[in-house]
Design a protein around this motif. Structure first.
Motif, PDB file in Angstrom:
ATOM      1  N   SER A   2       5.320  -8.624  16.187  1.00 34.25           N
ATOM      2  CA  SER A   2       6.661  -8.271  15.719  1.00 34.25           C
ATOM      3  C   SER A   2       6.690  -8.047  14.213  1.00 34.25           C
ATOM      4  CB  SER A   2       7.671  -9.357  16.115  1.00 34.25           C
ATOM      5  OG  SER A   2       7.343 -10.603  15.519  1.00 34.25           O
ATOM      6  N   SER A   3       5.927  -8.852  13.461  1.00 32.91           N
ATOM      7  CA  SER A   3       5.914  -8.685  12.013  1.00 32.91           C
ATOM      8  C   SER A   3       5.249  -7.366  11.622  1.00 32.91           C
ATOM      9  CB  SER A   3       5.195  -9.860  11.340  1.00 32.91           C
ATOM     10  OG  SER A   3       3.861  -9.956  11.789  1.00 32.91           O
ATOM     11  N   LEU A   4       4.121  -7.033  12.254  1.00 35.38           N
ATOM     12  CA  LEU A   4       3.443  -5.775  11.941  1.00 35.38           C
ATOM     13  C   LEU A   4       4.302  -4.579  12.309  1.00 35.38           C
ATOM     14  CD1 LEU A   4       0.999  -4.201  10.986  1.00 35.38           C
ATOM     15  CD2 LEU A   4      -0.023  -4.468  13.254  1.00 35.38           C
ATOM     16  N   ALA A   5       4.968  -4.640  13.459  1.00 32.76           N
ATOM     17  CA  ALA A   5       5.849  -3.546  13.863  1.00 32.76           C
ATOM     18  C   ALA A   5       6.964  -3.346  12.845  1.00 32.76           C
ATOM     19  CB  ALA A   5       6.427  -3.833  15.246  1.00 32.76           C
ATOM     20  N   THR A   6       7.481  -4.451  12.315  1.00 38.96           N
ATOM     21  CA  THR A   6       8.543  -4.361  11.312  1.00 38.96           C
ATOM     22  C   THR A   6       8.043  -3.685  10.045  1.00 38.96           C
ATOM     23  OG1 THR A   6       9.572  -6.382  12.141  1.00 38.96           O
ATOM     24  CG2 THR A   6      10.189  -5.675   9.932  1.00 38.96           C
ATOM     25  N   TYR A   7       6.847  -4.084   9.575  1.00 39.74           N
ATOM     26  CA  TYR A   7       6.300  -3.467   8.367  1.00 39.74           C
ATOM     27  C   TYR A   7       6.061  -1.976   8.577  1.00 39.74           C
ATOM     28  CZ  TYR A   7       5.214  -8.380   7.388  1.00 39.74           C
ATOM     29  OH  TYR A   7       5.292  -9.733   7.207  1.00 39.74           O
ATOM     30  N   MET A   8       5.597  -1.608   9.770  1.00 39.77           N
ATOM     31  CA  MET A   8       5.322  -0.199  10.042  1.00 39.77           C
ATOM     32  C   MET A   8       6.618   0.612  10.085  1.00 39.77           C
ATOM     33  SD  MET A   8       2.013   0.076  10.248  1.00 39.77           S
ATOM     34  CE  MET A   8       1.368   1.360  11.318  1.00 39.77           C
ATOM     35  N   ILE A   9       7.677   0.035  10.636  1.00 39.09           N
ATOM     36  CA  ILE A   9       8.981   0.711  10.619  1.00 39.09           C
ATOM     37  C   ILE A   9       9.445   0.897   9.172  1.00 39.09           C
ATOM     38  CG2 ILE A   9      11.419   0.469  11.208  1.00 39.09           C
ATOM     39  CD1 ILE A   9      10.533  -0.962  13.771  1.00 39.09           C
ATOM     40  N   ALA A  10       9.231  -0.148   8.360  1.00 41.02           N
ATOM     41  CA  ALA A  10       9.614  -0.063   6.942  1.00 41.02           C
ATOM     42  C   ALA A  10       8.846   1.052   6.241  1.00 41.02           C
ATOM     43  CB  ALA A  10       9.360  -1.408   6.260  1.00 41.02           C
ATOM     44  N   ILE A  11       7.546   1.146   6.511  1.00 44.66           N
ATOM     45  CA  ILE A  11       6.747   2.228   5.931  1.00 44.66           C
ATOM     46  C   ILE A  11       7.231   3.575   6.461  1.00 44.66           C
ATOM     47  CG2 ILE A  11       4.447   3.255   5.835  1.00 44.66           C
ATOM     48  CD1 ILE A  11       4.782   0.824   4.047  1.00 44.66           C
ATOM     49  N   GLY A  12       7.623   3.599   7.736  1.00 47.33           N
ATOM     50  CA  GLY A  12       8.169   4.830   8.307  1.00 47.33           C
ATOM     51  C   GLY A  12       9.410   5.302   7.564  1.00 47.33           C
ATOM     52  N   ILE A  13      10.244   4.366   7.149  1.00 48.13           N
ATOM     53  CA  ILE A  13      11.446   4.725   6.378  1.00 48.13           C
ATOM     54  C   ILE A  13      11.049   5.329   5.035  1.00 48.13           C
ATOM     55  CG2 ILE A  13      13.442   3.761   5.165  1.00 48.13           C
ATOM     56  CD1 ILE A  13      13.732   1.773   7.464  1.00 48.13           C
ATOM     57  N   VAL A  14      10.062   4.716   4.370  1.00 46.84           N
ATOM     58  CA  VAL A  14       9.596   5.251   3.090  1.00 46.84           C
ATOM     59  C   VAL A  14       9.005   6.646   3.276  1.00 46.84           C
ATOM     60  CG1 VAL A  14       7.992   4.901   1.173  1.00 46.84           C
ATOM     61  CG2 VAL A  14       9.182   2.940   2.170  1.00 46.84           C
ATOM     62  N   LEU A  15       8.198   6.831   4.314  1.00 44.86           N
ATOM     63  CA  LEU A  15       7.634   8.151   4.601  1.00 44.86           C
ATOM     64  C   LEU A  15       8.736   9.160   4.918  1.00 44.86           C
ATOM     65  CD1 LEU A  15       4.583   7.082   6.803  1.00 44.86           C
ATOM     66  CD2 LEU A  15       4.460   8.210   4.576  1.00 44.86           C
ATOM     67  N   ASN A  16       9.784   8.701   5.583  1.00 44.13           N
ATOM     68  CA  ASN A  16      10.923   9.552   5.888  1.00 44.13           C
ATOM     69  C   ASN A  16      11.573  10.064   4.604  1.00 44.13           C
ATOM     70  OD1 ASN A  16      13.423  10.609   6.800  1.00 44.13           O
ATOM     71  ND2 ASN A  16      13.424   9.240   8.551  1.00 44.13           N
ATOM     72  N   VAL A  17      11.775   9.156   3.665  1.00 41.66           N
ATOM     73  CA  VAL A  17      12.360   9.544   2.380  1.00 41.66           C
ATOM     74  C   VAL A  17      11.467  10.554   1.670  1.00 41.66           C
ATOM     75  CG1 VAL A  17      13.043   8.703   0.092  1.00 41.66           C
ATOM     76  CG2 VAL A  17      13.611   7.361   2.128  1.00 41.66           C
ATOM     77  N   ARG A  18      10.145  10.278   1.686  1.00 43.72           N
ATOM     78  CA  ARG A  18       9.207  11.185   1.002  1.00 43.72           C
ATOM     79  C   ARG A  18       9.190  12.560   1.646  1.00 43.72           C
ATOM     80  NH1 ARG A  18       7.300  14.411  -1.266  1.00 43.72           N
ATOM     81  NH2 ARG A  18       5.309  14.603  -2.365  1.00 43.72           N
ATOM     82  N   SER A  19       9.226  12.616   2.972  1.00 40.02           N
ATOM     83  CA  SER A  19       9.113  13.897   3.667  1.00 40.02           C
ATOM     84  C   SER A  19      10.319  14.794   3.423  1.00 40.02           C
ATOM     85  CB  SER A  19       8.941  13.664   5.176  1.00 40.02           C
ATOM     86  OG  SER A  19      10.132  13.132   5.744  1.00 40.02           O
ATOM     87  N   ARG A  20      11.448  14.196   3.043  1.00 40.59           N
ATOM     88  CA  ARG A  20      12.662  14.977   2.804  1.00 40.59           C
ATOM     89  C   ARG A  20      13.029  15.058   1.326  1.00 40.59           C
ATOM     90  NH1 ARG A  20      12.642  12.960   7.794  1.00 40.59           N
ATOM     91  NH2 ARG A  20      13.504  14.242   9.463  1.00 40.59           N
TER      92      ARG A  20
END
Length: 391
Positions: A366-384
């Protein structure tokens, strides 16, 4: 001139850092495998960790599909969902037994479904970052020229949104996760443009509060242990302040960790070569395992990877032209930075043991999944984030 360049859709640098962390995590967990308790030795935790990384990649893709502006629209719905999950744990602890809720290490912080365990406060961290980012961006849009009054109003909004989940965490009790939430709030306040005089006043208030707690501990211990802190939590402080005096009880984990780190020296003893038995070596104390087996060199690699990860996220936050996106990145940076500092700090004895894992390295679904979602948000910001000439 506003001629736009084609924006980079995916930040491959950040993904490559994650790839390196996945490799380091698998090696570190596998190195701890032979020294786990007998009941855990037949479980391949390294393989499971890599499976969670794969699931995390799927979570990143799912997070990036949605424009991060959409998170702003559903932020309060996510917040409400997280609060329902935390309220369920509150009901389990103080009202009536409910299915799936379970107690771990004295805290009612988990839902256990048999095939997997889930800690709702992990998801709530992400929801809090999204909600606080919305609150700050909306406030700055409505009050572009901030005054002391406007800043105090913003602080009030942030505290009102933060108080309910933190209250539930304190009641569980889960002081480690409470500290993570406080670090997120502190980071968001720092990047929100709050006037420094207010920040200094807040720091003074925090120092005063801690001083009051110390005063109550020495002068009114009965009140302190009944209403402020639980006995098992206080034992962690004893184990931190005098680990070798309490090596048979509270200080056992820290003593073993210090012995492992010290014995690793420069190059370590080698893969799966260990003379110090470390409790929960594949989870909370993975840093000590790496220090013993791979020495200063191995721990330097881990710290360098975290430095590169945080540096890259700061770069993405500064590049974003959308304040909401920048605040999202800042919240993620604050969350990960604090947990890295806290975990490594507790293994070397400069901070009390809280049970927080080392992000991306410690075993934990659960902790790793949370960190990966957080990184996904950062990547989302970067991609746009679009680049303009003369930026």
């Amino acid at each position: 001139m506003n001629k736009e360049n084609t924006p980079q859709k995916i930040d491959y640098t950040l993904l490559f850092i994650l790839f390196l962390m996945a490799i380091v995590s698998a090696i570190a967990i596998q190195s701890a495998q032979p020294f786990l308790p007998e009941k855990l030795k037949n479980i391949n935790f390294a393989a499971q960790q890599l499976q969670w990384y794969v699931i995390g990649i799927v979570a990143i893709i799912g997070t990036m599909v949605i424009d991060f502006d959409r998170f702003k629209m559903i932020s309060w719905y996510l917040y409400g969902f997280g609060m329902v999950l935390l309220f369920g744990l509150f009901v389990e602890k103080y009202v009536v037994d409910i299915p799936f809720a379970s107690k771990v290490k004295g805290a009612t912080s988990w839902y256990n479904f048999g095939f997997a365990s889930f800690q709702p406060s992990e998801l709530m961290k992400i929801f809090m970052i999204i909600v606080l980012s919305k609150i700050i961006s909306d406030h700055r849009e409505n009050y572009p020229i901030n005054t002391v009054k406007d800043d105090l109003l913003l602080i009030g909004k942030i505290l009102l949104a933060s108080a309910p989940p933190i209250g539930f965490l304190v009641l569980q009790p889960d002081m480690g996760m409470t500290m993570v939430f406080m670090s997120i709030i502190a980071t968001m306040l720092l990047v929100a443009g709050i006037k420094w005089r207010i920040i200094f006043a807040a720091v003074f208030t925090a120092v005063f509060t801690v001083s009051v707690g110390v005063f109550l501990y020495f002068n009114f211990p009965d009140f302190f242990f009944k209403y402020i802190i639980e006995d098992y939590q206080m034992s962690r402080f004893y184990g931190w302040l005098a680990p070798f005096d309490t090596a048979g009880n509270e200080g056992h984990q820290l003593v073993r960790s210090l012995l492992a780190i010290g014995s690793g020296q420069l190059h370590g003893k080698g893969f799966q070569e260990s003379e110090v038995t470390i409790p929960e070596g594949h989870t909370d104390f993975i840093f000590a395992v790496v220090a013993e087996q791979f020495g200063f060199v191995g721990t330097s690699i881990i710290i360098s990877l975290f430095f590169l990860l945080i540096y890259r996220m700061i770069h993405i936050a500064l590049e974003s032209h959308d304040p909401f996106g920048s605040y999202l990145c800042a919240g993620v940076i604050g969350m990960i930075t604090f947990q890295v500092f806290q975990n490594i700090g507790m293994t070397v004895g400069i901070l009390p043991i809280t049970g927080l894992p080392l992000p991306f390295i410690s075993y934990g679904g659960s902790s790793l999944a949370t960190y990966m979602i957080a990184i996904g948000i950062v990547l989302n910001v970067r991609s746009r984030t679009k680049k303009f000439m003369f930026d």
